[in-house]
Design an enzyme around this catalytic site. Structure first.
Site, PDB file in Angstrom:
ATOM      1  N   ASP A  67      34.076   8.314 -41.484  1.00 60.96           N
ATOM      2  CA  ASP A  67      32.687   9.037 -40.739  1.00 60.96           C
ATOM      3  C   ASP A  67      31.986   8.133 -39.979  1.00 60.96           C
ATOM      4  OD1 ASP A  67      30.930  11.174 -40.621  1.00 60.96           O
ATOM      5  OD2 ASP A  67      29.674   9.923 -41.965  1.00 60.96           O
ATOM      6  N   THR A 100      29.612  12.496 -35.005  1.00 61.49           N
ATOM      7  CA  THR A 100      28.792  11.275 -34.802  1.00 61.49           C
ATOM      8  C   THR A 100      29.690  10.166 -34.036  1.00 61.49           C
ATOM      9  OG1 THR A 100      29.611  10.717 -36.994  1.00 61.49           O
ATOM     10  CG2 THR A 100      27.493  11.536 -36.875  1.00 61.49           C
ATOM     11  N   THR A 101      30.917  10.126 -34.323  1.00 64.10           N
ATOM     12  CA  THR A 101      31.570   9.263 -33.535  1.00 64.10           C
ATOM     13  C   THR A 101      31.522   9.546 -32.009  1.00 64.10           C
ATOM     14  OG1 THR A 101      33.184   8.956 -35.609  1.00 64.10           O
ATOM     15  CG2 THR A 101      33.816   7.710 -33.826  1.00 64.10           C
ATOM     16  N   ASP A 392      30.321  17.074 -44.394  1.00 62.68           N
ATOM     17  CA  ASP A 392      30.485  17.174 -42.761  1.00 62.68           C
ATOM     18  C   ASP A 392      31.230  18.471 -42.345  1.00 62.68           C
ATOM     19  OD1 ASP A 392      29.366  14.973 -42.268  1.00 62.68           O
ATOM     20  OD2 ASP A 392      31.134  14.018 -41.436  1.00 62.68           O
TER      21      ASP A 392
HETATM   22  P1  ADP Z   1      33.477  12.997 -34.997  1.00 59.66           P
HETATM   23  O1  ADP Z   1      32.733  11.810 -35.711  1.00 59.66           O
HETATM   24  O2  ADP Z   1      32.978  12.651 -33.288  1.00 59.66           O
HETATM   25  O3  ADP Z   1      33.343  14.173 -35.419  1.00 59.66           O
HETATM   26  P2  ADP Z   1      36.204  12.775 -35.630  1.00 59.66           P
HETATM   27  O4  ADP Z   1      36.924  11.622 -36.002  1.00 59.66           O
HETATM   28  O5  ADP Z   1      36.001  13.728 -36.501  1.00 59.66           O
HETATM   29  O6  ADP Z   1      34.760  12.247 -34.855  1.00 59.66           O
HETATM   30  O7  ADP Z   1      36.861  13.580 -34.141  1.00 59.66           O
HETATM   31  C1  ADP Z   1      36.467  14.692 -33.627  1.00 59.66           C
HETATM   32  C2  ADP Z   1      37.426  15.025 -32.471  1.00 59.66           C
HETATM   33  O8  ADP Z   1      38.658  15.285 -32.774  1.00 59.66           O
HETATM   34  C3  ADP Z   1      36.725  16.254 -31.798  1.00 59.66           C
HETATM   35  O9  ADP Z   1      36.716  16.173 -30.396  1.00 59.66           O
HETATM   36  C4  ADP Z   1      37.805  17.304 -32.141  1.00 59.66           C
HETATM   37  O10 ADP Z   1      38.003  18.270 -31.086  1.00 59.66           O
HETATM   38  C5  ADP Z   1      39.164  16.324 -32.389  1.00 59.66           C
HETATM   39  N1  ADP Z   1      40.230  16.880 -33.177  1.00 59.66           N
HETATM   40  C6  ADP Z   1      40.068  17.536 -34.264  1.00 59.66           C
HETATM   41  N2  ADP Z   1      41.250  17.881 -34.629  1.00 59.66           N
HETATM   42  C7  ADP Z   1      42.330  17.794 -33.417  1.00 59.66           C
HETATM   43  C8  ADP Z   1      43.593  18.264 -33.574  1.00 59.66           C
HETATM   44  N3  ADP Z   1      44.302  18.694 -34.473  1.00 59.66           N
HETATM   45  N4  ADP Z   1      43.975  17.646 -32.588  1.00 59.66           N
HETATM   46  C9  ADP Z   1      43.264  16.969 -31.351  1.00 59.66           C
HETATM   47  N5  ADP Z   1      41.933  16.704 -31.474  1.00 59.66           N
HETATM   48  C10 ADP Z   1      41.417  17.128 -32.506  1.00 59.66           C
END
Ligand code: ADP
Ligand code: MG
Length: 525
Positions: A67, A100-101, A392
């Site tokens: 996270d 957040t990332t 989250d």
């Molecule tokens: P954040 O802290 O920004 O939420 P995450 O590590 O949760 O970071 O990554 C979020 C990103 O991953 C988003 O852009 C989301 O659309 C993408 N994402 C989630 N599931 C998938 C998937 N199955 N395939 C591709 N991208 C995905």
């Protein structure tokens, strides 16, 4: 280095000798570097194939997490400009609970692009204006990405799943957990929106994560006041007392002058009688489950146990409030006032022992919907990360349900808004155009990073994504199990709340422009 000016040959000190001052390009580039470094540090965690970080603090405590907000908070960041990126993640977490990332990574890349522009002699003010203009265009472009379909349970489950993919889920599939998350949020939906605060999380280490479940009520770490009390009470009338059920401490300390055994017996009898009366008053009220914020004497507890009254003593004020709001019980400040008028109600109150911990479950409270996600995990680290992941997911589902708007995930929205900003840049005069284009380029960091983290070539993927966006209109880099393909994220159920993207664009722009505008850093010792 102290600042000095000369006045009539005499040095004039305007800053203390110990303060440090950096100005101009040096100040800009050191701030930009610090901001970039922080954002770079979370890049590898982005997306479904993002890696986790292990953070060890000075006393050896370990946190393993994916996270962004947690990582940045745990890192001991001192540089003030770097701290601004941490704040981006923090405000993202506070406002929408996820992304957040993404926000930190975009902010870092806005800084990197700004650095290149500064090297080409584009003035900071021009960059700031260009970025603000671009952010406006980007926000409009997000509107165009909002999916027309209603945000129903299926969509909410997708939102929850997308937010949990790649996170510590203790070996569970995000899909299983997503159902629990959606059910929890649906429970606390009201006409005025989602009452997110009524979803609690209680983490209990000991069982495997698969034992994670939704409790239709509240969970308190409390044990019965006496071993012989019932462990389950169905259909419970509940009272909350703010009264001590014992011989008042003052009286115990008082000196008795006792001359004979008879007098001693009489004193003990008097005490016993008093306690017996307390117990009798509780019993007569007809209550089934009693919560008190004060002590219950063992002898009283024993009498209550005999009558099958489940009692919890010394509960905190906060817990008393929780019980009151869930069950509708009114707190009573004097034993004589205890009556059924003040009772609350719950379908079931039960106690359970987990290793060294005792927990009380108050289920089906009559007053308000409250639910608890009861998170289990084999170890502290697994349970803690699972709790963060679920927190989250609860936040994003609440956000999606409240606004009713979701956009394609997997980088598709970023590709689309970068495209819109780039097209709009053509119509902007002067050097500001360079800044607007740079903003679009900065947004590419999201699909590029998703590609890199899933083992694809970032540049090739970006080129392919843009081409697919050009021809099909919606293209993301979708991870599905083992495969990573370019396709429509919506078809694969990868969607994010629109508010997460809006907030990321806004908070990243705000932090980056604030940092770029600084050209003078004066630091006290
Ligand atoms: P954040 O802290 O920004 O939420 P995450 O590590 O949760 O970071 O990554 C979020 C990103 O991953 C988003 O852009 C989301 O659309 C993408 N994402 C989630 N599931 C998938 C998937 N199955 N395939 C591709 N991208 C995905
Ligand atoms: Mg996320």
């Amino acid at each position: 280095m102290a600042q000095q000016r000369r006045m009539g040959g005499q040095p004039l000190f305007i800053l203390s000798e110990d303060s440090e001052r950096t100005q101009g390009r040096d100040a800009q580039s050191s701030n930009i570097m610090a901001g970039k470094a922080v954002s770079e540090s979370v890049r590898t965690t982005l997306g479904p194939r993002g890696m986790d970080k292990m953070l060890v603090d000075s006393s050896g405590n370990v946190v393993i997490t994916n996270d962004g907000a947690t990582i940045l908070n745990e890192m001991d960041i001192e540089h003030p400009a770097a701290q601004m990126i941490v704040e981006v993640a923090q405000s993202q977490e506070d406002e929408v609970g996820d992304g957040t990332t993404t926000a930190a990574v975009i902010a870092g890349n806005l800084l990197a692009e700004a650095e290149a522009l500064i090297e080409q002699d584009v003035h900071a003010t021009t960059i700031v204006e260009g970025y603000h203009e671009a952010a406006r265009i980007a926000l409009e472009a997000i509107e165009d990405q909002v999916l027309p379909a209603d945000v129903d349970d299926a969509v909410l489950t997708q939102v929850a799943t997308s937010s949990m993919t790649g996170k510590g889920t203790g070996g569970l599939t995000p899909e299983t957990l997503a159902e629990t998350v959606v059910e929890a949020i649906r429970h606390v939906e009201t006409d005025e929106g989602v009452d997110r605060d009524r979803v609690e999380i209680h983490t209990q280490v000991g069982a495997s994560s698969s034992a994670t479940e939704l409790v239709p009520g509240i969970v308190l770490d409390e044990e019965p006041a006496h071993d012989d009390m019932p462990t389950t009470v169905e259909n419970a009338d509940i009272a909350i007392l703010d009264v001590e059920l014992g011989v008042r401490t003052g009286e115990i300390d008082a000196e008795y002058s006792i001359d004979s055994i008879d007098q001693l017996t009489a004193a003990i009898d008097a005490e016993e009688g008093e306690l017996r009366q307390y117990a009798q008053q509780v019993i007569d009220s007809g209550v089934d489950v009693l919560f008190t914020t004060d002590d219950v004497d063992d002898r009283v507890a024993s009498l209550l146990a005999t009558e099958g009254i489940l009692t919890f003593e010394n509960i905190s004020n906060t817990k008393a409030r929780k019980v009151a709001s869930a069950t509708g019980a009114r707190r009573v400040g004097a034993l004589d006032d205890l009556s059924s008028d003040d009772f609350g109600h719950a379908d079931r109150v039960r106690t359970e022992t987990y290793g060294d911990d005792d927990l009380a479950f108050v289920e089906g409270g009559a007053a308000a919907e409250a639910v608890t996600v009861f998170v289990r995990g084999g170890t502290d680290h697994v349970a803690d990360e699972l709790e963060r992941t679920i927190t989250d997911a609860l936040d994003v589902v609440a956000t999606a349900l409240d606004s009713g708007e979701v956009v394609p995930g997997a980088g598709a929205t970023e590709i689309a808004i970068a495209d819109a900003v780039r097209s709009a840049a053509a119509g902007i005069e002067g050097r500001k155009q360079l800044a607007v284009t740079a903003f679009a380029d900065a947004l590419d960091i999201v699909p590029r990073t998703l590609a890199g983290n899933s083992g694809q070539d970032p540049i090739d993927s970006l080129v392919d994504l843009r081409a697919a966006h050009e021809s099909d209109g919606r293209a993301g880099l979708v991870t599905d199990g083992e495969s990573v393909t370019i396709g429509d994220p919506v078809e694969h159920g990868v969607v994010d709340p629109a508010d997460v993207k809006r907030e990321a664009v806004e908070s990243a722009t705000e932090a980056a422009t604030m940092i770029v505008r600084i050209d003078d850093v004066i630091a006290a010792e």
